[in-house]
Design an enzyme around this catalytic site. Structure first.
Site, short mmCIF file in Angstrom:
data_model
loop_
_atom_site.label_atom_id
_atom_site.label_comp_id
_atom_site.label_asym_id
_atom_site.label_seq_id
_atom_site.Cartn_x
_atom_site.Cartn_y
_atom_site.Cartn_z
N SER A 125 1.09 -1.21 -0.21
CA SER A 125 0.37 -0.18 -0.14
C SER A 125 0.98 1.29 0.19
O SER A 125 1.40 0.87 0.88
CB SER A 125 -1.29 0.11 1.39
OG SER A 125 -1.48 0.90 1.89
N CYS A 126 0.55 2.43 -1.42
CA CYS A 126 1.51 2.94 -0.31
C CYS A 126 1.80 4.31 0.52
O CYS A 126 2.62 4.46 0.76
CB CYS A 126 0.57 4.56 -2.27
SG CYS A 126 1.61 6.36 -2.77
N CYS A 127 -0.02 4.20 0.70
CA CYS A 127 0.57 5.28 2.44
C CYS A 127 1.39 4.29 3.17
O CYS A 127 2.09 4.81 4.97
CB CYS A 127 -0.66 5.27 2.72
SG CYS A 127 -1.43 6.61 1.87
#
Length: 125
Positions: free
Chosen positions: A89-91
């Site tokens: 996940s990017c975050c």
């Protein structure tokens, strides 16, 4: 061209540093593919991943260390912040603008171990 040489020099140094200090993982360069390495991390203690060995692909852009590497899990893993394709996940990573050239591969792999220890249910894949 100067950035590419700086990138290669930085990667050689990080590879040496990681190999001499890391006890919870391993890096291996892919022959003839300088910007690509395989990494192994051990699942963090007191989690369902404890003692698991997880293989990752780490691809470095030519602009490294000014742009972050892209990391993909090669080992199948069931985790809310990691897709079936192994994307994180990017975050949960430094790929969303949280990257700093002062960060190293070792710090990045440690942060991935933290993702395994402490999933973010608000950012599922």
């Amino acid at each position: 061209i100067k950035i590419e040489k700086m990138s290669q020099k930085r990667l050689r140094k990080e590879f040496r540093d990681f190999s001499s200090t890391q006890r919870k993982g391993q890096l291996q360069r892919q022959q003839n593919k300088a910007p690509l390495i395989q990494a192994w991390i051990i699942g963090p203690p007191n989690t369902i991943y404890e003692d698991g060995l997880f293989r990752l692909k780490v691809r470095f852009p030519e602009e490294y260390p000014f742009k972050p590497p892209k990391i993909t899990f090669l080992t199948n893993i069931y985790h809310p912040n990691i897709s079936k394709q192994g994307l994180i996940s990017c975050c949960m990573t430094f790929q969303c603008g949280n990257w700093s050239p002062a960060l190293t591969v070792q710090k990045l792999l440690t942060s991935i171990q933290e993702i395994l220890r402490d999933p973010n249910p608000d950012d599922p894949l």
